[in-house]
Design a protein around this motif. Sequence first.
Motif, PDB file in Angstrom:
ATOM      1  N   SER A 251       6.178   4.392   4.174  1.00  0.00           N
ATOM      2  CA  SER A 251       5.868   4.836   5.534  1.00  0.00           C
ATOM      3  C   SER A 251       7.132   5.168   6.320  1.00  0.00           C
ATOM      4  O   SER A 251       8.028   4.321   6.442  1.00  0.00           O
TER       5      SER A 251
ATOM      6  N   ASN B 278      -3.473   4.259  -0.513  1.00  0.00           N
ATOM      7  CA  ASN B 278      -3.654   4.895   0.792  1.00  0.00           C
ATOM      8  C   ASN B 278      -4.910   5.762   0.836  1.00  0.00           C
ATOM      9  O   ASN B 278      -5.559   5.880   1.872  1.00  0.00           O
TER      10      ASN B 278
ATOM     11  N   GLY C 120      -3.582   5.132  10.472  1.00  0.00           N
ATOM     12  CA  GLY C 120      -2.826   5.112   9.224  1.00  0.00           C
ATOM     13  C   GLY C 120      -1.491   4.407   9.343  1.00  0.00           C
ATOM     14  O   GLY C 120      -0.931   3.951   8.348  1.00  0.00           O
TER      15      GLY C 120
ATOM     16  N   ASP D 113       0.828  -1.204   0.000  1.00  0.00           N
ATOM     17  CA  ASP D 113       0.000   0.000   0.000  1.00  0.00           C
ATOM     18  C   ASP D 113       0.866   1.260   0.000  1.00  0.00           C
ATOM     19  O   ASP D 113       1.721   1.445   0.871  1.00  0.00           O
ATOM     20  N   GLY D 114       0.639   2.120  -0.974  1.00  0.00           N
ATOM     21  CA  GLY D 114       1.357   3.378  -1.025  1.00  0.00           C
ATOM     22  C   GLY D 114       2.733   3.277  -1.650  1.00  0.00           C
ATOM     23  O   GLY D 114       3.363   4.298  -1.925  1.00  0.00           O
TER      24      GLY D 114
END
Length: 208
Positions: A164, A14, A41, A7-8
Amino acid sequence: MDLFDFDGTLVDSNGVWVDVDNGFLARRGLIPTREYSDAVGHSIFPIAAQYTKDYYHLDMSPEEIMAEWLDMARDAYAHQVPLKPGAGEFLARRAGEGADMALVTACVPELCRAALARHGLERYFSAVVYVQELGVEKRDPRAFALTLERLGVRASDCTLYEDSPGACKAARDTGIAVVGVYDPFYAMYEAEMRQLCRRYIRSFTELL
């Protein structure tokens, strides 16, 4: 070994979770605070559900919250979530170079598998580690220590591609080289990411 977040990093997803979180709360007349959005998140699914229950004093079990989130996200992962620019091409190049690659993701397994299948990415990965199944958050260095143990590889032999900042720091603290990947969700952390990571890219197209 090349380790990839999902993800992302590989997929532009996201925003799906922002919509899911906001929609879930809006159904109940609730408003997401910055504190809440930051907490969920950065978390894995079960911990985020428990946090949501506690934070908003909901008369729901974490399992009920996760089920509703899944219903809201399922269609997006199966039919809508796009690849990040250059991600598919970079995976294909690394595969052609004989690189051993694994996915290390906090994504819900069902949703991850649906998006992997849609984009035909399964063939690139010799293993998929779902951090949720490790029982720790990805920003915890133990997640990467357990991942290395599961994969049977040394930190010094691995490079992680990740969006992240919390996960980048945890991986670096474990001894893994980190390439930071820009995502709008973490745009405010770009300066921190550039300090944390061996390299920071706006897009995989820079590596092609």
